[in-house]
Motif scaffolding. Sequence first.
Motif, short mmCIF file in Angstrom:
data_model
loop_
_atom_site.label_atom_id
_atom_site.label_comp_id
_atom_site.label_asym_id
_atom_site.label_seq_id
_atom_site.Cartn_x
_atom_site.Cartn_y
_atom_site.Cartn_z
N VAL A 1 4.89 -9.27 -7.46
CA VAL A 1 3.58 -8.64 -7.33
C VAL A 1 3.29 -7.81 -8.58
N ALA A 2 2.11 -8.04 -9.16
CA ALA A 2 1.70 -7.30 -10.36
C ALA A 2 1.14 -5.94 -9.98
N THR A 3 1.32 -4.98 -10.85
CA THR A 3 0.81 -3.63 -10.61
C THR A 3 -0.71 -3.58 -10.79
N ASP A 4 -1.30 -2.49 -10.34
CA ASP A 4 -2.75 -2.32 -10.53
C ASP A 4 -3.10 -2.30 -12.02
N GLU A 5 -2.24 -1.71 -12.84
CA GLU A 5 -2.48 -1.68 -14.29
C GLU A 5 -2.49 -3.09 -14.87
N ALA A 6 -1.59 -3.94 -14.38
CA ALA A 6 -1.54 -5.32 -14.87
C ALA A 6 -2.83 -6.07 -14.54
N TYR A 7 -3.36 -5.84 -13.34
CA TYR A 7 -4.63 -6.47 -12.99
C TYR A 7 -5.77 -5.90 -13.82
N ALA A 8 -5.72 -4.59 -14.11
CA ALA A 8 -6.77 -3.97 -14.92
C ALA A 8 -6.77 -4.51 -16.35
N ASP A 9 -5.59 -4.86 -16.85
CA ASP A 9 -5.48 -5.38 -18.22
C ASP A 9 -5.71 -6.88 -18.30
N LEU A 10 -5.97 -7.51 -17.17
CA LEU A 10 -6.11 -8.97 -17.14
C LEU A 10 -7.38 -9.38 -17.89
N PRO A 11 -7.25 -10.20 -18.94
CA PRO A 11 -8.44 -10.58 -19.72
C PRO A 11 -9.32 -11.61 -19.01
N VAL A 12 -8.85 -12.18 -17.91
CA VAL A 12 -9.62 -13.22 -17.22
C VAL A 12 -10.02 -12.76 -15.83
N THR A 13 -10.30 -11.47 -15.70
CA THR A 13 -10.62 -10.92 -14.38
C THR A 13 -11.81 -11.63 -13.77
N ASP A 14 -12.83 -11.87 -14.57
CA ASP A 14 -14.03 -12.50 -14.04
C ASP A 14 -13.72 -13.89 -13.49
N PHE B 1 0.83 -1.20 0.00
CA PHE B 1 0.00 0.00 0.00
C PHE B 1 0.87 1.26 0.00
N ASP B 2 1.93 1.25 0.80
CA ASP B 2 2.81 2.41 0.88
C ASP B 2 3.57 2.65 -0.42
N ALA B 3 3.86 1.57 -1.14
CA ALA B 3 4.61 1.69 -2.40
C ALA B 3 3.75 2.22 -3.53
N LYS B 4 2.42 2.27 -3.34
CA LYS B 4 1.47 2.75 -4.36
C LYS B 4 1.43 1.77 -5.54
N ASN B 5 0.36 1.83 -6.29
CA ASN B 5 0.22 1.07 -7.53
C ASN B 5 0.16 -0.44 -7.33
N PHE B 6 0.00 -0.89 -6.06
CA PHE B 6 -0.12 -2.32 -5.81
C PHE B 6 -1.32 -2.60 -4.90
N ASN B 7 -2.35 -1.75 -5.03
CA ASN B 7 -3.50 -1.84 -4.14
C ASN B 7 -4.30 -3.13 -4.33
N VAL B 8 -4.42 -3.58 -5.58
CA VAL B 8 -5.20 -4.80 -5.85
C VAL B 8 -4.54 -6.00 -5.19
N ALA B 9 -3.24 -6.15 -5.41
CA ALA B 9 -2.52 -7.27 -4.81
C ALA B 9 -2.55 -7.20 -3.29
N ALA B 10 -2.36 -6.00 -2.74
CA ALA B 10 -2.37 -5.84 -1.28
C ALA B 10 -3.74 -6.21 -0.71
N SER B 11 -4.80 -5.79 -1.39
CA SER B 11 -6.15 -6.09 -0.92
C SER B 11 -6.42 -7.59 -0.96
N MET B 12 -5.98 -8.25 -2.02
CA MET B 12 -6.18 -9.70 -2.14
C MET B 12 -5.43 -10.44 -1.03
N LEU B 13 -4.22 -10.00 -0.75
CA LEU B 13 -3.44 -10.64 0.32
C LEU B 13 -4.13 -10.47 1.67
N THR B 14 -4.63 -9.28 1.92
CA THR B 14 -5.29 -9.00 3.20
C THR B 14 -6.57 -9.81 3.34
N ALA B 15 -7.38 -9.82 2.28
CA ALA B 15 -8.67 -10.50 2.34
C ALA B 15 -8.52 -12.02 2.45
#
Length: 415
Positions: free
Chosen positions: A238-251, A204-218
Amino acid sequence: MATYSFSNFTLIIFFLTSFLYFPSSPPQILALNITSLLSNFPDLSDFNNLLLNTSVAQDLTQRSSLTLLVVPNNFLRSSDLAHHSNNLADVLRYHVLLQYLSWPELRQIPAAGKLITTLYQTTGRASNNLGDVNITRNPKDGTVYVRSPVSYSPLNVTLISMIKTLPYNVSIFTVNSLLIPYGYDLMASENRPPSGLNIPRVLFDAKNFNVAASMLTASGVAQEFEADEGGAGITIFVATDEAYADLPVTDRLQSLTADQKSVFLKFHVLHSYYPLGSLESIVNPVQPTLATETMGAGRFTLNITRVNGSVAIDTGIVQATITQTVFDQNPVSIFAVSRVLLPREIFGKEPMMRSGKSGSEEDIGAPPPDISLSPDDSNSPLSSPNGAQINSSNNCIRSSFISFVLLCIALYLIV
């Protein structure tokens, strides 16, 4: 005097037999054991012990060509190192030159000096080229000095003598003082972080890794990672938030069960501490992950190689590269990767999702036979994706050479 005659058939058999016993590939170079070489010199025992007590000794086994600058006991004990000798791996890496240098080569170094990269530079923790050293030579008396690349640095270490050389692979010189990189804080050098580093907070402090941080916490997996920091440590991709946003298999990622998400997150972690320099020179490209420990040997592995000067991580269906070092303090290293690492066992063309056992790790089936790896295969030199191509190339060369030999024999018989 006895005479001998050979039939044409005998000649053919001789040539073919000789060729078939040629090795198809050159023998592998054995891993370097620097500490074993140093053990023969009691006056270097302190420096050797420091190598053994840090991750540097292991780093050196993965190098095929280097020059090591060793500080003898009497000089080492008079340095500041005596007061801060627990975790000085980067200082030791600064004594490892990533180039084989012989005495004749050192005598030819110009007075202006020559920049040489050290193992410390490869960690990514050295600003600009401050992980390099500038080797200079006094043209009058031939004395060789090791300096910082910064001209106004007080560092000025003198080479004493060469104590060991394995031509074109290893040379070991003694120097009269410890080498400290310019601007390096000896007091803060690689102290281990407190037990149970809060990995989501770091992300979270490093920025741009919020998705991965949230998944780890949850998922609660972060607590398992923190428990695994002891011993060999951990390396996290750890993938960046942009990498998760571009993920074609998000669902599909969101539809995974809790246990499947846990395995997916563990797939991004190696159960060993690797600084960037160690990843760049990794010997066996096929690396088990924490998911491998959960799901069984040969499964959920990562293939780590060098591609176009960067560290590439291949899952079998996705290839990502390391884009930055997020955190690196022994025993934890965290690296940003350009893409989300999707395990083929879950996201392959035929996803292994069994029905009727939802909510358990048994939902994730075995990998298909054509991509499964046995424990022995994972250590094979052909376990990398290029292995088949190398083998095919060797076969082509062998076939061509046999054809050439047979043609020469035929011409000989005709003549």
